[in-house]
Design a protein around this motif. Structure first.
Motif, mmCIF file in Angstrom:
data_model
loop_
_atom_site.group_PDB
_atom_site.id
_atom_site.type_symbol
_atom_site.label_atom_id
_atom_site.label_comp_id
_atom_site.label_asym_id
_atom_site.label_seq_id
_atom_site.Cartn_x
_atom_site.Cartn_y
_atom_site.Cartn_z
ATOM 1 N N LEU A 48 10.680 -1.289 8.402
ATOM 2 C CA LEU A 48 10.110 -0.742 7.167
ATOM 3 C C LEU A 48 10.275 0.782 7.060
ATOM 4 C CD1 LEU A 48 6.733 -2.692 6.701
ATOM 5 C CD2 LEU A 48 8.983 -3.181 5.723
ATOM 6 N N LYS A 49 10.686 1.426 8.132
ATOM 7 C CA LYS A 49 10.886 2.883 8.140
ATOM 8 C C LYS A 49 9.602 3.644 7.793
ATOM 9 C CE LYS A 49 15.773 2.380 6.974
ATOM 10 N NZ LYS A 49 16.857 2.699 6.005
ATOM 11 N N ILE A 50 8.495 3.093 8.279
ATOM 12 C CA ILE A 50 7.184 3.743 8.117
ATOM 13 C C ILE A 50 6.692 4.107 9.508
ATOM 14 C CG2 ILE A 50 4.801 3.476 7.332
ATOM 15 C CD1 ILE A 50 5.807 1.239 5.465
ATOM 16 N N PRO A 51 6.333 5.363 9.760
ATOM 17 C CA PRO A 51 5.829 5.724 11.089
ATOM 18 C C PRO A 51 4.479 5.064 11.361
ATOM 19 C CG PRO A 51 5.596 7.577 9.581
ATOM 20 C CD PRO A 51 6.376 6.523 8.851
ATOM 21 N N SER B 61 0.810 -1.216 0.000
ATOM 22 C CA SER B 61 0.000 0.000 0.000
ATOM 23 C C SER B 61 0.853 1.280 0.000
ATOM 24 C CB SER B 61 -0.949 0.011 1.208
ATOM 25 O OG SER B 61 -0.224 0.048 2.422
ATOM 26 N N HIS B 62 2.150 1.130 0.199
ATOM 27 C CA HIS B 62 3.113 2.245 0.113
ATOM 28 C C HIS B 62 2.681 3.467 0.923
ATOM 29 C CE1 HIS B 62 5.045 -0.046 -3.068
ATOM 30 N NE2 HIS B 62 3.900 -0.084 -3.724
ATOM 31 N N PRO B 63 2.416 3.296 2.209
ATOM 32 C CA PRO B 63 1.887 4.435 2.981
ATOM 33 C C PRO B 63 2.974 5.392 3.449
ATOM 34 C CG PRO B 63 2.093 2.534 4.401
ATOM 35 C CD PRO B 63 2.514 2.073 3.027
ATOM 36 N N ASP B 64 2.578 6.649 3.632
ATOM 37 C CA ASP B 64 3.422 7.614 4.327
ATOM 38 C C ASP B 64 3.364 7.381 5.825
ATOM 39 O OD1 ASP B 64 4.223 9.178 2.005
ATOM 40 O OD2 ASP B 64 2.134 9.844 1.942
ATOM 41 N N ALA B 65 2.250 6.818 6.293
ATOM 42 C CA ALA B 65 2.083 6.498 7.709
ATOM 43 C C ALA B 65 1.013 5.428 7.852
ATOM 44 C CB ALA B 65 1.713 7.736 8.518
ATOM 45 N N VAL B 66 1.052 4.722 8.984
ATOM 46 C CA VAL B 66 0.086 3.667 9.316
ATOM 47 C C VAL B 66 -0.603 4.053 10.612
ATOM 48 C CG1 VAL B 66 -0.162 1.255 10.054
ATOM 49 C CG2 VAL B 66 1.358 1.829 8.133
ATOM 50 N N ILE B 67 -1.925 3.834 10.670
ATOM 51 C CA ILE B 67 -2.691 4.027 11.903
ATOM 52 C C ILE B 67 -3.379 2.709 12.230
ATOM 53 C CG2 ILE B 67 -4.593 5.243 13.024
ATOM 54 C CD1 ILE B 67 -4.037 7.616 11.180
ATOM 55 N N SER B 68 -3.171 2.205 13.439
ATOM 56 C CA SER B 68 -3.766 0.934 13.866
ATOM 57 C C SER B 68 -4.634 1.161 15.094
ATOM 58 C CB SER B 68 -2.654 -0.068 14.181
ATOM 59 O OG SER B 68 -3.182 -1.251 14.766
#
Length: 381
Positions: free
Chosen positions: A110-113, A87-94
């Motif tokens: 993964l260096k994704i916040p 999904s190539h996100p700039d950020a993830v929210i869980s």
């Protein structure tokens, strides 16, 4: 902006409703939003904007023993990691504790916040020893941790609190009906809403209502929601002689139609996160009564101004508050007049602005960290 939102399912529930609202809001802004769920493909309980990429991962398997549980979670982490990468996100929210833990494990390296959000009262919602230890270990990996109340934040150790912030739920204005709704409730109706589970305290509500049934024979109680305790509550209702006065209608697609026809809303919860049902009732202009349970109601109700708080798990106090409002129409009207102010205090733009400010912070921080690392590498070279 590209965002990936993650939750266990999109079944009936407060957290599911909130994450659906967030996904739709950002999709309408033109952001690329992916919404991942652990459950198998099924129709979502809440409508999603067609621009939201909804991806059910079908990884919600039951585990019969510890070894199988470890193996299933290993597979979940790998599938989830691949889906996040794709999904190539700039950020993830869980959302939700166990989903947060697996998401933090899946995104290592993964260096994704990753922003994780606690949606229940952590002091009351039991995870089990192993999951609690995993939460303690993984939460420091999160870029930020979102809590709904100060009490929930204070439950955690200082290391977790240092990364925490408080963002309450948004409260939406009730939809404007295009045409008049058919009569759904009887005159003089109390209403409650939530999953039929112990946390919601509907057994306490039935006991409180039973104390008033003979004094106010014209009043009925309707409970909206479904859950594992339906048969127990039906049995208790019958034992209390309320079979013709209490209606368990199950989950409904548009609770606002029922709320607008009720006279008083009651929340009898033993514990909460940040109760959407209470906010929705107030938005509809209902006088509300709530137990002063840990987390949520006290942050929403201004006691004596737009609602009434009663001691938690106190059936007599709950019955007394119901009797007070049943017998005093003027007070009902006074509380009802102030209740809709909840939509101003927790309006959509304000709450989503808090989320967007947080996203800007974590994305900026990770970019600055990468620049700093590159500068160090270049200096050494």
């Amino acid at each position: 902006m590209r965002l990936t939102l993650i939750i266990y399912s999109l079944s009936y529930g407060g957290a599911e409703r909130v994450i659906s609202i967030m996904a739709n809001y950002w999709a309408a802004r033109g952001w690329q939003v992916s919404l991942l769920t652990f459950e198998a493909p099924k129709k979502a309980q809440f409508d999603l904007d067609p621009r939201v990429s909804y991806i059910p991962l079908n990884i919600a398997k039951d585990s019969n023993n510890t070894i199988l549980g470890i193996w299933n979670n290993f597979q979940r982490i790998q599938i989830l990691r691949d889906a996040i990468n794709n999904s190539h996100p700039d950020a993830v929210i869980s959302f939700m504790s166990t989903t947060n833990i697996l998401t933090l494990l899946a995104t290592r390296g993964l260096k994704i916040p990753v922003i994780v959000s606690e949606r229940n009262d952590p002091a009351e919602k039991s995870l089990g020893r192993n999951w609690r230890q995993l939460r303690q270990w993984t939460y420091p990996f999160a870029a930020r941790i979102v809590f709904q109340t100060k009490r929930a934040k204070n439950y955690f150790p200082s290391q977790v609190q240092a990364s925490g912030c408080i963002i309450p739920n948004m409260v939406l204005l009730p939809p404007i009906a295009k045409e008049s709704s058919p009569k759904l409730l009887k005159e003089r109706s109390l209403i409650a809403m939530g999953r039929l589970v112990r946390a919601k305290g509907f057994d306490l509500l039935l006991q409180a209502f039973a104390q008033l049934k003979d004094c106010y024979p014209e009043w009925t109680l309707t409970i909206l929601g479904e859950g594992s305790l339906r048969s127990d509550l039906e049995l208790l209702r019958n034992q209390l002689g309320l079979s013709d006065r209490v209606y368990l209608l199950g989950a409904v697609s548009n609770p606002y139609e029922f709320l607008k026809q009720a006279d008083i809303f009651i929340m009898s919860s033993r514990f909460e996160g940040f109760p959407n049902a209470l906010c929705e009732a107030m938005a509809c202009g209902l006088p509300v009564i709530s137990t002063d349970c840990p987390n949520g109601p006290r942050e929403i109700i201004r006691d004596g101004i737009d609602g009434i708080l009663v001691p938690n798990e106190n059936v007599s106090a709950l019955a007394a508050a119901i009797k007070r409002l049943i017998s005093d129409e003027e007070e009902r009207q006074r509380l009802a007049a102030r209740a809709p102010e909840v939509t101003e205090r927790f309006n959509l733009e304000k709450i989503m602005g808090m989320w967007e400010e947080l996203l800007t912070q974590v994305i900026t921080n990770i970019h600055q960290t990468e620049i700093t690392k590159n500068d160090i590498v270049n200096y050494r070279i």
